[in-house]
Design a protein around this motif. Structure first.
Motif, PDB file in Angstrom:
ATOM      1  N   ARG A 246       3.368   1.746  -1.881  1.00 53.47           N
ATOM      2  CA  ARG A 246       3.920   1.877  -3.225  1.00 53.47           C
ATOM      3  C   ARG A 246       5.446   1.837  -3.217  1.00 53.47           C
ATOM      4  NH1 ARG A 246       2.725   6.945  -5.281  1.00 53.47           N
ATOM      5  NH2 ARG A 246       3.550   6.228  -7.284  1.00 53.47           N
TER       6      ARG A 246
ATOM      7  N   TYR B 179      -7.017   8.434  -5.419  1.00 50.35           N
ATOM      8  CA  TYR B 179      -7.198   7.567  -4.254  1.00 50.35           C
ATOM      9  C   TYR B 179      -8.450   7.955  -3.476  1.00 50.35           C
ATOM     10  CZ  TYR B 179      -2.858   4.876  -4.397  1.00 50.35           C
ATOM     11  OH  TYR B 179      -1.866   3.990  -4.737  1.00 50.35           O
TER      12      TYR B 179
ATOM     13  N   CYS C 157     -11.436   6.752  -5.456  1.00 53.56           N
ATOM     14  CA  CYS C 157     -11.597   5.303  -5.314  1.00 53.56           C
ATOM     15  C   CYS C 157     -12.208   4.950  -3.962  1.00 53.56           C
ATOM     16  CB  CYS C 157     -10.257   4.598  -5.484  1.00 53.56           C
ATOM     17  SG  CYS C 157      -9.648   4.558  -7.178  1.00 53.56           S
ATOM     18  N   PHE C 158     -11.760   5.635  -2.927  1.00 60.80           N
ATOM     19  CA  PHE C 158     -12.308   5.389  -1.586  1.00 60.80           C
ATOM     20  C   PHE C 158     -13.806   5.685  -1.559  1.00 60.80           C
ATOM     21  CE2 PHE C 158     -13.506   7.220   2.552  1.00 60.80           C
ATOM     22  CZ  PHE C 158     -13.335   6.104   3.353  1.00 60.80           C
TER      23      PHE C 158
ATOM     24  N   ASN D   5     -10.185   0.705  -8.138  1.00 60.83           N
ATOM     25  CA  ASN D   5     -10.139   0.663  -6.680  1.00 60.83           C
ATOM     26  C   ASN D   5      -8.726   0.982  -6.216  1.00 60.83           C
ATOM     27  OD1 ASN D   5      -8.614  -1.903  -6.702  1.00 60.83           O
ATOM     28  ND2 ASN D   5     -10.551  -2.783  -7.397  1.00 60.83           N
ATOM     29  N   ARG D   6      -8.557   1.171  -4.905  1.00 59.87           N
ATOM     30  CA  ARG D   6      -7.247   1.597  -4.398  1.00 59.87           C
ATOM     31  C   ARG D   6      -6.140   0.563  -4.620  1.00 59.87           C
ATOM     32  NH1 ARG D   6      -8.942   3.216   1.489  1.00 59.87           N
ATOM     33  NH2 ARG D   6     -10.501   1.617   0.989  1.00 59.87           N
TER      34      ARG D   6
ATOM     35  N   LEU E 242      -5.202   0.773  -8.256  1.00 60.52           N
ATOM     36  CA  LEU E 242      -4.501   2.029  -8.515  1.00 60.52           C
ATOM     37  C   LEU E 242      -3.052   1.937  -8.045  1.00 60.52           C
ATOM     38  CD1 LEU E 242      -4.962   4.907  -9.614  1.00 60.52           C
ATOM     39  CD2 LEU E 242      -5.519   5.611  -7.267  1.00 60.52           C
ATOM     40  N   THR E 243      -2.841   1.276  -6.913  1.00 60.41           N
ATOM     41  CA  THR E 243      -1.486   1.082  -6.400  1.00 60.41           C
ATOM     42  C   THR E 243      -0.673   0.203  -7.340  1.00 60.41           C
ATOM     43  OG1 THR E 243      -2.169   1.347  -4.093  1.00 60.41           O
ATOM     44  CG2 THR E 243      -0.138   0.109  -4.492  1.00 60.41           C
TER      45      THR E 243
ATOM     46  N   LEU F  17      -2.768  11.837  -8.519  1.00 61.73           N
ATOM     47  CA  LEU F  17      -2.867  10.499  -7.936  1.00 61.73           C
ATOM     48  C   LEU F  17      -3.548  10.520  -6.571  1.00 61.73           C
ATOM     49  CD1 LEU F  17      -2.172   7.549  -8.464  1.00 61.73           C
ATOM     50  CD2 LEU F  17       0.053   7.943  -7.388  1.00 61.73           C
ATOM     51  N   SER F  18      -3.254  11.523  -5.754  1.00 60.66           N
ATOM     52  CA  SER F  18      -3.857  11.598  -4.423  1.00 60.66           C
ATOM     53  C   SER F  18      -5.370  11.734  -4.505  1.00 60.66           C
ATOM     54  CB  SER F  18      -3.266  12.774  -3.637  1.00 60.66           C
ATOM     55  OG  SER F  18      -3.469  13.991  -4.341  1.00 60.66           O
TER      56      SER F  18
ATOM     57  N   ALA G 293       0.818  -1.219   0.000  1.00 61.45           N
ATOM     58  CA  ALA G 293       0.000   0.000   0.000  1.00 61.45           C
ATOM     59  C   ALA G 293       0.847   1.263   0.000  1.00 61.45           C
ATOM     60  CB  ALA G 293      -0.933  -0.007   1.204  1.00 61.45           C
TER      61      ALA G 293
END
Length: 357
Positions: free
Chosen positions: A121, A279, A282-283, A303-304, A307-308, A275-276, A119
């Motif tokens: 990255r 996230y 996605c949440f 989803n997160r 995305l990661t 990107l932030s 998580a």
């Protein structure tokens, strides 16, 4: 060591990789029999095989099992219970049947996703089988593949009724591409809908090293030959191997563009959002999915964890597979690219017609 005279079983034989391995076995080995296990058999042009759907005798007299069958899901579209039932329980049942039927070699098709990314990255550059990496897997798919891999490797050395021992190994391919890859078709379809502009979902510097399907099939054949060789069997048994090739390291999105740019596709310069913020989006989508779940099944397109995965540098070498399995990529990057491009070009007219309809 050749597999001449052997009986081989391929599960997931009609899948993307299963078809390629089946053809390779028929072309290069003088097998006594090859048995294909899948929910659907579509290899009409292959004559020398046995369709073993639902046949409980599929493992009788078999010497090598290639276990490729699994459910792949990175969006949460498949229930966890179904993933576990197929990927873990199915593997366990097959291992138990192999032991009962004196199958000597078992090759499990794993995935690099059992390694991560995590998580945070944290990147891996040219990782090896000895790379230490802290990761709590988030995908149900990754978790089930990891557990199935562990069970496969733990079965190595199990005593068989005939007094011999079962030898197992696992192969961890990178993202597999090539003719028949449904993910490439999906990205190309989205690009057609977006007026020939491919969506960017990964940062350019988040590099991965995809592997061509033909080379992954060759790695499986080399693993089977190695497990049959008395001089290599003890070395290979119980181990996993990363499978990559000489495909250049690039981000997932840019890899799509490399393959499809000759067909007139462009790619977005930047992510649709920072990107932030992606996230956060996605949440929120995951929360909406959870709230609606008692009423309807809403699966967010992103989803997160996905995305990661798409935005983490994650590259691995194949040196151990080369040293111990004798694996050498058969197809160069240029050959793999040309073959994939030719296939994509053949699919494009039908996709354009479908989008227009």
């Amino acid at each position: 060591m050749a597999l001449n005279g052997d009986v081989c079983v391929v599960t997931g034989a009609c899948g993307f990789l299963g078809k390629r391995l089946t053809r390779l076995l028929l072309e290069e080995e003088k097998l006594s029999e090859i048995r294909l296990v899948d929910r659907q058999i579509k290899l009409e042009d292959v004559q020398s095989f046995k369709d073993c759907r639902g046949d409980t005798r599929v493992l009788s007299r078999a010497s090598t099992v290639f276990h490729m069958a699994s459910i792949i899901d990175v969006t949460g579209a498949v229930e966890r219970s179904e993933l576990y039932g197929v990927n873990v329980k199915g593997t366990q049942m097959l291992l138990e049947a192999c032991i009962e039927e004196n199958v000597s070699s078992f090759i499990y098709t794993s995935s690099i996703e059992v390694m991560g990314p995590n998580a945070s990255r944290e990147p891996i550059h040219n990782g090896t089988e000895d790379t230490v990496y802290e990761c709590s897997l988030k995908f149900a798919y990754s978790k089930t593949k990891k557990e199935a891999e562990q069970r496969s490797l733990e079965a190595n050395g199990e005593l068989l009724p005939d007094g011999t021992q079962l030898a197992t190994c696992a192969l961890r391919p990178m993202y597999i591409y090539g003719e028949g890859c449904r993910f490439l078709l999906g990205h190309m379809t989205d690009g057609v809908r977006n007026k020939n502009v491919l969506y960017r979902v990964s940062l350019p510097d988040a590099k991965v090293n995809p592997v061509y399907v033909g080379n992954v099939a060759v790695a499986h054949l080399q693993a089977a030959r190695g497990l049959k060789d008395p001089n290599k069997r003890n070395t290979i048994g119980g181990r996993f191997y990363n499978i990559s090739d000489d495909t250049p390291a690039v981000s997932y999105s840019d890899f799509n563009h490399v393959l499809m740019s000759p067909l007139g596709f462009h790619i977005q310069d930047k992510l649709p959002l920072p990107l932030s913020l992606l996230y956060v989006l996605c949440f929120l989508l995951e929360m909406v999915s959870a709230i609606l779940r008692p009423l309807i099944r809403f699966v967010p397109p992103l989803n997160r964890p996905l995305l990661t995965m798409l935005n983490t540098t994650f590259t691995f070498t194949y040196k151990k597979a080369q040293a111990e399995l004798g694996y050498v990529p058969r197809y160069t990057w240029q050959e793999a690219r040309n073959s994939t491009l030719e296939w994509l070009a053949e699919q494009l007219p039908a996709i354009r017609d479908e989008v227009k309809a």
